[in-house]
Each structure stands twice: as structure tokens, then as C-alpha cells.
Design an enzyme around this catalytic site. Structure first.
Site, PDB file in Angstrom:
ATOM      1  N   HIS A 121      -2.934   6.355   4.803  1.00  0.00           N
ATOM      2  CA  HIS A 121      -1.512   6.613   5.073  1.00  0.00           C
ATOM      3  C   HIS A 121      -1.108   7.992   4.538  1.00  0.00           C
ATOM      4  CE1 HIS A 121      -1.220   2.536   6.233  1.00  0.00           C
ATOM      5  NE2 HIS A 121      -0.599   2.010   5.203  1.00  0.00           N
ATOM      6  N   CYS A 138       0.813  -1.222   0.000  1.00  0.00           N
ATOM      7  CA  CYS A 138       0.000   0.000   0.000  1.00  0.00           C
ATOM      8  C   CYS A 138       0.852   1.281   0.000  1.00  0.00           C
ATOM      9  CB  CYS A 138      -0.965  -0.004   1.177  1.00  0.00           C
ATOM     10  SG  CYS A 138      -0.223  -0.478   2.743  1.00  0.00           S
TER      11      CYS A 138
HETATM   12  N1  LIG Z   1      -5.138  -3.483   5.376  1.00  0.00           N
HETATM   13  C1  LIG Z   1      -4.510  -3.000   4.341  1.00  0.00           C
HETATM   14  O1  LIG Z   1      -4.473  -1.808   4.107  1.00  0.00           O
HETATM   15  C2  LIG Z   1      -3.813  -3.878   3.363  1.00  0.00           C
HETATM   16  C3  LIG Z   1      -3.262  -3.272   2.248  1.00  0.00           C
HETATM   17  C4  LIG Z   1      -2.642  -4.054   1.294  1.00  0.00           C
HETATM   18  C5  LIG Z   1      -2.570  -5.404   1.483  1.00  0.00           C
HETATM   19  N2  LIG Z   1      -3.108  -5.976   2.583  1.00  0.00           N
HETATM   20  C6  LIG Z   1      -2.993  -7.433   2.697  1.00  0.00           C
HETATM   21  O2  LIG Z   1      -4.293  -8.015   2.601  1.00  0.00           O
HETATM   22  C7  LIG Z   1      -4.358  -9.152   3.442  1.00  0.00           C
HETATM   23  C8  LIG Z   1      -5.504  -9.007   4.421  1.00  0.00           C
HETATM   24  O3  LIG Z   1      -5.369  -7.810   5.138  1.00  0.00           O
HETATM   25  P1  LIG Z   1      -6.530  -7.187   6.034  1.00  0.00           P
HETATM   26  O4  LIG Z   1      -5.979  -5.904   6.503  1.00  0.00           O
HETATM   27  O5  LIG Z   1      -7.832  -7.212   5.321  1.00  0.00           O
HETATM   28  O6  LIG Z   1      -6.563  -8.238   7.258  1.00  0.00           O
HETATM   29  P2  LIG Z   1      -7.759  -8.632   8.253  1.00  0.00           P
HETATM   30  O7  LIG Z   1      -8.683  -7.505   8.441  1.00  0.00           O
HETATM   31  O8  LIG Z   1      -7.077  -9.196   9.444  1.00  0.00           O
HETATM   32  O9  LIG Z   1      -8.510  -9.816   7.474  1.00  0.00           O
HETATM   33  C9  LIG Z   1      -7.955 -11.085   7.255  1.00  0.00           C
HETATM   34  C10 LIG Z   1      -8.879 -11.931   6.389  1.00  0.00           C
HETATM   35  O10 LIG Z   1      -8.220 -13.188   6.109  1.00  0.00           O
HETATM   36  C11 LIG Z   1      -9.106 -14.250   6.456  1.00  0.00           C
HETATM   37  N3  LIG Z   1      -8.378 -15.432   6.891  1.00  0.00           N
HETATM   38  C12 LIG Z   1      -7.519 -15.564   7.913  1.00  0.00           C
HETATM   39  N4  LIG Z   1      -7.106 -16.860   8.032  1.00  0.00           N
HETATM   40  C13 LIG Z   1      -7.723 -17.545   7.041  1.00  0.00           C
HETATM   41  C14 LIG Z   1      -7.727 -18.893   6.637  1.00  0.00           C
HETATM   42  N5  LIG Z   1      -7.005 -19.833   7.281  1.00  0.00           N
HETATM   43  N6  LIG Z   1      -8.493 -19.267   5.573  1.00  0.00           N
HETATM   44  C15 LIG Z   1      -9.243 -18.347   4.927  1.00  0.00           C
HETATM   45  N7  LIG Z   1      -9.293 -17.035   5.270  1.00  0.00           N
HETATM   46  C16 LIG Z   1      -8.536 -16.640   6.310  1.00  0.00           C
HETATM   47  C17 LIG Z   1      -9.930 -13.678   7.595  1.00  0.00           C
HETATM   48  O11 LIG Z   1     -11.091 -14.457   7.748  1.00  0.00           O
HETATM   49  P3  LIG Z   1     -11.800 -14.651   9.213  1.00  0.00           P
HETATM   50  O12 LIG Z   1     -12.564 -13.395   9.471  1.00  0.00           O
HETATM   51  O13 LIG Z   1     -12.685 -15.828   8.970  1.00  0.00           O
HETATM   52  O14 LIG Z   1     -10.705 -14.892  10.191  1.00  0.00           O
HETATM   53  C18 LIG Z   1     -10.192 -12.272   7.075  1.00  0.00           C
HETATM   54  O15 LIG Z   1     -11.223 -12.305   6.117  1.00  0.00           O
HETATM   55  C19 LIG Z   1      -2.971  -9.276   4.067  1.00  0.00           C
HETATM   56  O16 LIG Z   1      -2.191 -10.121   3.270  1.00  0.00           O
HETATM   57  C20 LIG Z   1      -2.446  -7.884   4.020  1.00  0.00           C
HETATM   58  O17 LIG Z   1      -1.039  -7.839   4.016  1.00  0.00           O
HETATM   59  C21 LIG Z   1      -3.736  -5.252   3.525  1.00  0.00           C
END
Ligand SMILES: NC(=O)c1ccc[n+]([C@@H]2O[C@H](COP(=O)([O-])OP(=O)(O)OC[C@H]3O[C@@H](n4cnc5c(N)ncnc54)[C@H](OP(=O)(O)O)[C@@H]3O)[C@@H](O)[C@H]2O)c1
Length: 344
Positions: free
Chosen positions: A252, A139
């Protein structure tokens, strides 16, 4: 989003997360065509329902069979899930747009910001009968390069120094919740609960929580270094970064110092930035009004301001700028959906 018989079938992996929920909002807002939609998350969420465009969907547990017949899968469930299930999906003919860092630096995997390097994914299309992997950049890299690239195209950046002020949302839904909870606790005179970050976040700031590497940089900082080189297809550009978490809920901010091979004055830079897609200029010196995370939250455009000649460099070879972008949106979900649009 619009239900169309000849549209692609879509799966969202990690739909309950911060990015996953934003996928739904962006797909809906952009009227993305689809013939079917599968919502996937962990076992914890399986069976829960999600209302989307007046229809109730049941969230399914991610497993190997989920990708049968899926044309495009938008992944945002963390690197280990992408590493395990990304190749399985590709094998089944699905094109995966991955938000994690799992494949970004893998040779042959396009790392794409649609406004910057759409050519990197040329020829990858739904309907070709072949699966594929496209990585969404980090990001902070996306937000920085949205503003730096138009200037780079004109004057060639030789060195870039980035300092970030990163929001809780970058660490997911649980981190946003913890910042709220800690703020309440501190105001009420209680000990703050520190489960996600291991230290007080409310009314504080600290070095980004990504692991520190042997060279002293943290992984977030090195992503800016390496991803910039890959996206610009320029291994010579020198990049250094310091990444900091600040107690902002969403979006950010980044201070970016640029050094150029060719001269570029402040006014020309402002003119170039005013015409760049996906950018808005907020640069009102008389009113002291510049980009803020609050104003770009839930917005598509990245805001740029504080556009000024770097007085520490001779002539017109250096500029300072300040950028703000909603990293759940342009830094993740929006960028990925823009990539998906180019697959059609
Ligand atoms: N936040 C950002 O700004 C951002 C920006 C760029 C990239 N990312 C990337 O995007 C990804 C998710 O980020 P986030 O911020 O959205 O995180 P988050 O809010 O913690 O969400 C994580 C997601 O992954 C799912 N998950 C976790 N373990 C799993 C499993 N074993 N099988 C299937 N689904 C699973 C969770 O499902 P449950 O609810 O069922 O646990 C939830 O839907 C990461 O790789 C992060 O690095 C995030």
C-alpha cells in the site's frame, strides 16, 4: 523458525491465505522458536500438504479441538472465524494474535504495533498459564503510524489527513489472482472477469470495497480514525481518511498530512524519521525518487519520503509525507510475529 523442545507450540489459522503463507515466510526468516506447528484452514484445504522448512505438514480443518496444547495461535481467516474460534482458543489457554478486525476496538484487547505501543501488551506472556487476545491493527493504520508516530512523539499530532492507494493483496489471494486475470483479459480485448470487486480493477482505480457507513465513510477509512486513537491512547486526535484501491499487486501507499501542536521543521522531521525503527527514508528530490509499492514489496521496512512543509499551514506546524509498506508483511504477518516474539 527453529525447532526447540522448550519453544512454544504454534498454530496458524488460515495458513493457505495471503497472510497465512506470509506467516510461514516471516516465522522462518526470523528463526522463531517452536516446539510444534499446526497448520489450519477450512474444510476445502484439509488434507493438502504444505512443505515448511524441509518438513511436510498436513493442513487440518479448523475445529474446536485444534487449540488443545497450543501456546500461540496466529489467526488470519477473517473476522467471523476469529469471533467464533478466538474465544475458544483463549479458553484453552492459548494466546491469540488476531489479524482480523473482530476484536480491535474491544476494550481491554491490546491493539499493538510493536514499534509504537508495546506497553499495551505488557504482562501478557506465554507460560503464564493464561490465554489472551491481542489484535493486529488494520494494515493501512500500521503503515501510516509507523511514520506518523515518531513525529507525533516529538510535536504532537492534532490532526491527520490520510489518502490511501491500496493494493490487491490487501483483499487476499483471490483478489490478486483476479487483478492478474483481468489484466490479461483487457490486453487481449476480452471482457474482464469481475468476481471479487464487482467492477473493472485492471487499468482502473476505485473507492475501497469496504462497506459504506451511515456517515459516508467506508469501514476501512473509519478503521484509520478509530484505531489511531486507540493505539496512541489519545481520543482527541482528529483523523480523516479516503481509501482507494489501485491496481497494484502488493504493498500500500499513503499520502499523510499532519498538523502539529508544537513546531516541527522539515529537517528535524527527516532526522527523527531516519532514526525510527522499521522505517527507511527514500527522499531524493534531485532524482525525483521516492517510495514505491514495488520497492517495498516483500520487505519488512516501511518507506517514507516526500517529506515537506505543508505550505497551507502557517510556520512549522504542518508536514506532508508519503509512505509505502508491504501490507501482507508489516501490515499483517510481520507485525503479528513481532507481537508473538514479545510473548516469549
Ligand atoms: N491481506 C492483507 O493484507 C491483510 C492485512 C491485514 C489483515 N488481513 C486479515 O487477515 C485475514 C485473512 O486475509 P487474507 O488476505 O490472507 O485472505 P485470503 O487470502 O482470502 O485467505 C483466507 C484464509 O482463511 C481461511 N478460511 C476461510 N474460511 C475458513 C473456515 N471456515 N475455517 C478455517 N479457515 C478458513 C482460508 O482457508 P481455505 O484456503 O481453506 O479457504 C484461507 O487460509 C482477514 O481477516 C483479513 O482482513 C489481511
Amino acid at each position: 523458525m527453529s525447532l526447540q523442545e522448550n519453544g512454544p507450540s504454534i498454530a496458524i489459522v488460515g495458513v493457505t491465505g495471503a497472510v497465512g503463507q506470509e506467516f510461514l515466510s516471516v516465522l522462518s526468516g526470523r528463526n522463531f522458536p517452536y516446539s510444534s506447528l499446526k497448520l489450519l484452514a477450512s474444510k476445502r484445504s484439509a488434507g493438502k500438504t504444505q512443505l515448511f522448512e524441509n518438513q511436510q505438514y498436513t493442513i487440518q480443518e479448523l475445529n474446536e479441538e485444534c487449540f488443545d496444547g497450543v501456546d500461540i495461535a496466529l489467526f488470519s481467516a477473517g473476522g467471523s472465524i476469529s469471533k467464533k474460534f478466538g474465544p475458544i482458543a483463549v479458553e484453552k489457554g492459548t494466546i491469540v494474535v488476531d489479524n482480523s478486525s473482530a476484536f480491535r476496538m474491544v476494550e481491554g484487547v491490546p491493539l499493538v504495533i510493536p514499534e509504537v505501543n508495546p506497553e499495551a501488551m505488557e504482562g501478557i506472556k506465554v507460560g503464564s498459564g493464561r490465554g489472551g487476545l491481542i489484535a493486529n491493527p488494520n494494515c493501512s493504520t500500521i503503515i501510516c503510524l509507523m511514520a506518523a508516530t515518531p513525529l507525533h512523539r516529538r510535536a504532537k499530532v492534532t490532526r491527520m489527513v490520510v489518502s490511501t492507494y491500496q493494493a490487491a493483496s490487501g483483499a487476499g489471494a483471490a483478489a490478486m489472482e483476479e487483478l492478474l486475470q483481468q489484466t490479461r483479459e483487457v490486453l487481449e480485448g476480452q471482457e474482464p472477469t469481475c468476481e471479487i470487486f464487482n467492477q473493472q480493477y485492471a487499468f482502473n482505480l476505485f473507492s475501497h470495497n469496504a462497506p459504506i457507513m451511515s456517515n459516508g465513510y467506508n469501514e476501512e477509512e473509519m478503521k484509520l480514525v478509530k484505531e489511531t486513537r486507540k493505539i496512541w491512547n489519545n481520543m482527541d486526535v482528529k483523523v480523516t481518511a479516503t481509501c482507494i484501491r489501485v491496481p497494484v499487486m502488493r504493498a500500500h501507499a499513503e499520502s499523510v498530512n499532519l498538523q502539529f501542536e508544537n513546531p516541527l521543521d522539515e529537517n528535524t522531521a527527516r532526522e527523527i524519521l531516519s532514526k525510527a525503527p522499521g522505517l527507511v527514508i527514500v527522499d531524493d528530490r534531485s532524482a525525483n525518487r521516492f517510495p514505491t509499492p514495488l520497492e517495498v514489496s516483500n520487505r519488512d521496512a516501511v518507506a517514507v519520503g516526500r517529506i515537506r512543509r505543508d505550505v497551507s499551514q502557517e510556520g512549522d506546524y504542518g508536514l506532508d509525507i508519503f509512505v509505502c509498506g508491504d501490507q501482507i508483511r508489516k501490515g499483517a504477518a510481520l507485525n503479528a510475529v513481532q507481537i508473538a516474539e514479545m510473548l516469549l
